[in-house]
Design a protein around this motif. Sequence first.
Motif, PDB file in Angstrom:
ATOM      1  N   VAL A  58       0.932  -1.123  -0.011  1.00 23.42           N
ATOM      2  CA  VAL A  58      -0.124   0.148   0.002  1.00 23.42           C
ATOM      3  C   VAL A  58       0.932   1.361  -0.017  1.00 23.42           C
ATOM      4  O   VAL A  58       0.667   2.087  -0.597  1.00 23.42           O
ATOM      5  CB  VAL A  58      -0.990  -0.109   1.160  1.00 23.42           C
ATOM      6  CG1 VAL A  58      -1.688   1.463   1.428  1.00 23.42           C
ATOM      7  CG2 VAL A  58      -1.896  -1.054   1.008  1.00 23.42           C
ATOM      8  N   ALA A  59       1.893   1.301   0.764  1.00 21.13           N
ATOM      9  CA  ALA A  59       2.806   2.478   0.949  1.00 21.13           C
ATOM     10  C   ALA A  59       3.425   2.778  -0.409  1.00 21.13           C
ATOM     11  O   ALA A  59       3.821   3.746  -0.882  1.00 21.13           O
ATOM     12  CB  ALA A  59       3.768   2.194   1.957  1.00 21.13           C
ATOM     13  N   VAL A  81      -1.065   1.458   8.968  1.00 25.74           N
ATOM     14  CA  VAL A  81      -1.373   0.628  10.305  1.00 25.74           C
ATOM     15  C   VAL A  81      -1.740  -0.761   9.892  1.00 25.74           C
ATOM     16  O   VAL A  81      -2.746  -0.731   9.142  1.00 25.74           O
ATOM     17  CB  VAL A  81      -2.437   1.436  11.266  1.00 25.74           C
ATOM     18  CG1 VAL A  81      -2.855   0.511  12.352  1.00 25.74           C
ATOM     19  CG2 VAL A  81      -1.906   2.548  11.800  1.00 25.74           C
ATOM     20  N   LYS A  82      -1.149  -1.505  10.547  1.00 25.48           N
ATOM     21  CA  LYS A  82      -1.505  -3.101  10.341  1.00 25.48           C
ATOM     22  C   LYS A  82      -2.703  -3.754  11.378  1.00 25.48           C
ATOM     23  O   LYS A  82      -2.456  -3.170  12.548  1.00 25.48           O
ATOM     24  CB  LYS A  82      -0.380  -4.018  10.138  1.00 25.48           C
ATOM     25  CG  LYS A  82       0.365  -4.289  11.461  1.00 25.48           C
ATOM     26  CD  LYS A  82       1.307  -5.361  11.274  1.00 25.48           C
ATOM     27  CE  LYS A  82       2.690  -4.799  10.449  1.00 25.48           C
ATOM     28  NZ  LYS A  82       3.998  -5.638  10.660  1.00 25.48           N
ATOM     29  N   SER A  83      -3.299  -4.617  10.885  1.00 24.40           N
ATOM     30  CA  SER A  83      -4.533  -5.007  11.851  1.00 24.40           C
ATOM     31  C   SER A  83      -4.334  -6.443  11.984  1.00 24.40           C
ATOM     32  O   SER A  83      -4.283  -7.471  11.006  1.00 24.40           O
ATOM     33  CB  SER A  83      -5.839  -4.847  11.079  1.00 24.40           C
ATOM     34  OG  SER A  83      -6.367  -3.535  10.869  1.00 24.40           O
ATOM     35  N   ASP A  95      -3.679  11.159  10.796  1.00 26.41           N
ATOM     36  CA  ASP A  95      -3.620  10.991   9.323  1.00 26.41           C
ATOM     37  C   ASP A  95      -3.052   9.563   8.908  1.00 26.41           C
ATOM     38  O   ASP A  95      -2.116   9.453   7.947  1.00 26.41           O
ATOM     39  CB  ASP A  95      -2.905  11.934   8.691  1.00 26.41           C
ATOM     40  CG  ASP A  95      -3.653  13.488   8.798  1.00 26.41           C
ATOM     41  OD1 ASP A  95      -5.138  13.609   9.186  1.00 26.41           O
ATOM     42  OD2 ASP A  95      -2.924  14.569   8.941  1.00 26.41           O
ATOM     43  N   TRP A  96      -3.453   8.443   9.356  1.00 23.04           N
ATOM     44  CA  TRP A  96      -2.933   7.093   9.144  1.00 23.04           C
ATOM     45  C   TRP A  96      -3.697   6.408   8.277  1.00 23.04           C
ATOM     46  O   TRP A  96      -4.818   6.791   7.689  1.00 23.04           O
ATOM     47  CB  TRP A  96      -2.552   6.472  10.498  1.00 23.04           C
ATOM     48  CG  TRP A  96      -3.680   6.449  11.384  1.00 23.04           C
ATOM     49  CD1 TRP A  96      -3.755   7.275  12.511  1.00 23.04           C
ATOM     50  CD2 TRP A  96      -4.606   5.361  11.882  1.00 23.04           C
ATOM     51  NE1 TRP A  96      -4.737   7.139  13.467  1.00 23.04           N
ATOM     52  CE2 TRP A  96      -5.154   5.809  12.750  1.00 23.04           C
ATOM     53  CE3 TRP A  96      -5.027   4.084  11.263  1.00 23.04           C
ATOM     54  CZ2 TRP A  96      -6.493   4.952  13.553  1.00 23.04           C
ATOM     55  CZ3 TRP A  96      -5.843   3.330  11.878  1.00 23.04           C
ATOM     56  CH2 TRP A  96      -6.513   3.706  12.986  1.00 23.04           C
ATOM     57  N   ILE A  97      -3.056   5.243   7.712  1.00 24.84           N
ATOM     58  CA  ILE A  97      -3.959   4.664   6.598  1.00 24.84           C
ATOM     59  C   ILE A  97      -4.177   3.041   7.114  1.00 24.84           C
ATOM     60  O   ILE A  97      -3.350   2.505   7.900  1.00 24.84           O
ATOM     61  CB  ILE A  97      -2.976   4.446   5.478  1.00 24.84           C
ATOM     62  CG1 ILE A  97      -2.664   5.722   4.841  1.00 24.84           C
ATOM     63  CG2 ILE A  97      -3.481   3.687   4.276  1.00 24.84           C
ATOM     64  CD1 ILE A  97      -1.573   5.852   3.755  1.00 24.84           C
ATOM     65  N   CYS A  98      -5.337   2.800   6.737  1.00 23.91           N
ATOM     66  CA  CYS A  98      -5.828   1.217   7.363  1.00 23.91           C
ATOM     67  C   CYS A  98      -6.600   0.647   6.395  1.00 23.91           C
ATOM     68  O   CYS A  98      -6.925   1.342   5.465  1.00 23.91           O
ATOM     69  CB  CYS A  98      -6.069   1.130   8.531  1.00 23.91           C
ATOM     70  SG  CYS A  98      -7.764   1.840   8.868  1.00 23.91           S
ATOM     71  N   GLY A  99      -6.999  -0.862   6.434  1.00 21.46           N
ATOM     72  CA  GLY A  99      -7.824  -1.455   5.634  1.00 21.46           C
ATOM     73  C   GLY A  99      -9.144  -0.957   5.654  1.00 21.46           C
ATOM     74  O   GLY A  99      -9.637  -0.283   6.736  1.00 21.46           O
ATOM     75  N   GLY A 137      -6.151   8.929   5.712  1.00 21.23           N
ATOM     76  CA  GLY A 137      -6.733  10.230   6.379  1.00 21.23           C
ATOM     77  C   GLY A 137      -7.395   9.685   7.808  1.00 21.23           C
ATOM     78  O   GLY A 137      -8.122  10.488   8.192  1.00 21.23           O
ATOM     79  N   VAL A 138      -7.125   8.646   8.463  1.00 15.59           N
ATOM     80  CA  VAL A 138      -7.694   8.471   9.744  1.00 15.59           C
ATOM     81  C   VAL A 138      -7.171   8.842  10.916  1.00 15.59           C
ATOM     82  O   VAL A 138      -6.082   8.955  10.944  1.00 15.59           O
ATOM     83  CB  VAL A 138      -7.589   6.680   9.664  1.00 15.59           C
ATOM     84  CG1 VAL A 138      -8.409   6.286  10.973  1.00 15.59           C
ATOM     85  CG2 VAL A 138      -8.072   5.901   8.409  1.00 15.59           C
TER      86      VAL A 138
END
Length: 575
Positions: A266-267, A278-280, A360-364, A374-375
């Motif tokens: 993704v990055a 961010v990983k889940s 402003d993080w990214i996740c699934g 933009g979380v």
Amino acid sequence: MKASQFFVSTLKEAPADAEIISHQLMLRAGLIRKLGAGIYSYMPMGLRVIRKVERIVREEMNRAGAVELTMPVVQPAELWQETQRFDKMGPELLRIRDRHGRDFVVQPTSEEVITDIARQELHSYKQLPRNFYQIQTKFRDERRPRFGLMRGREFIMKDAYSFDRDQAGAKASYQAMAQAYRRIFDRFGLSYRAVAADSGAIGGDLSEEFQVLAATGEDAIAYCPQSDYAANREKAAALAPAGPRGAATQALTRTATPGSSTCAAVAELLGVPLQTTVKSLVLATDEGSKSQVWLLLLRGDHEMNEIKVAKVPGLDAGFRFATRDEIEDHFGCPPGYLGPIGLKKPLRIVADREVALMADWICGANAPDFHVTGVNWGRDLPEPDAVADLRNVLSGDRSPDGKGLLAIERGIEVGHVFYLGTKYSQAMNATFLDENGKPRLFEMGCYGIGVTRLPAAAIEQNHDARGIIWPDAIAPFTAVICPIGMDRSAAVQAAAEKLYADFLAAGVDVLLDDRGERPGAMFADWELIGVPHRVVISERGLGEGQLEYQHRRDPAATRVACADVLAHVKGRMAV
């Protein structure tokens, strides 16, 4: 010792199943021979190394006030059932039955037996403190034994156990053992670190590992070059980043990420730093017939530390990774595109310290081929149920002692000291009478050294293309005399016998190679075996009044006057 009376059995090539250098060299040098998976015979050359390790261990344990005994290899299951380890320890514990159908175990360690001895023999506070130790064979039924003595099933271990009347006494006993271990490993002549560690299945609160530094080590050690801080990576704390959390600057956006199911992918696709993702990780806990699903959030470039996760309240009773059905039931999506926004069913969310302060993080997006950018906490989703240190530290992280940045190096665990408290004395009702005549539980400590693992670790740290390079203290022989043409020259034979006698009289552990081998084959054997000091005697040298000396690490031999050789060798020997 003379080589003709000893047993020298070297191999030109290592067996194909020898994977790491210590395994290869121990087989080639004739130190060990394989009998079965993870089970080895200690050949005469290897046994000399083991006995030297044992001697140093005994001397320092005795010096520290410990008393040696020996406990049975085969132990009644009843003792292990008292502590519930008979069932809890799993398949590594080898269980057997005798002809009467009674259950026994082949000891992997001896906390139960020594605690049973203490409750029978130590009745009064006046008999404390007490420390018993043994050097004894152990067996752990490793699922995949490998790497020779590094991870075998049968091995020799020194295990010691201290008994005290209170915590203060137990911690004093612990510190005495920790210092004794430093003296032991100093004497071995190896480069090592004592690191803070997790106690694992043994239990307890205070724990240190002794790690021999080697590039091939299985363990990662975090240390601070600017201070004395050192810890096993599984134990090292990842400090919370300096707050406060940044303000939101991006809008929440559902973004297409076709075929990108990992944070790294993704990055790369979005052209953003991996640290913004961010990983889940989805776990589950079971209580009876009910299950609770948990979502752990870590920064995309971080790895989950299972030891730390197991200390999170609610996960500390045991956890597992969630099943695919559980994941789809809560997220409505298969793994690869999971995130905390838009869940189908509620679950418990635990954020790593880093993630808790990210903006402003990214996740699934919980939809295949989509992520959310933009979380922000508070605006787009509630604050997490818990915030904890969930990750492995990285090189460059701040040291937990605040004195610099962490570095990572590899190590091989060869010793471990634990403060156990009353874990075993309580389970086995092992008590003594205090000064008021009241029963109290023993406060215990446990201290182990891998006697047969240590030579393998020493080789991993000390070798070259020609073979092993032993430290003086644990070499099978400290010195070897190599006479050239001894069977053909009376002068060489006489000089060799005299030098051999002089070395023995001076207390040097020396071997005289009287096998009559060609010089090349003779030198190759002792370079492979790794004897630290070599003296070569030849007719030509004797004619010039000189012999040749070479330390195993020296690039070339040094010519030394015959009369000065013994003094020269002793001067080069490690003190």
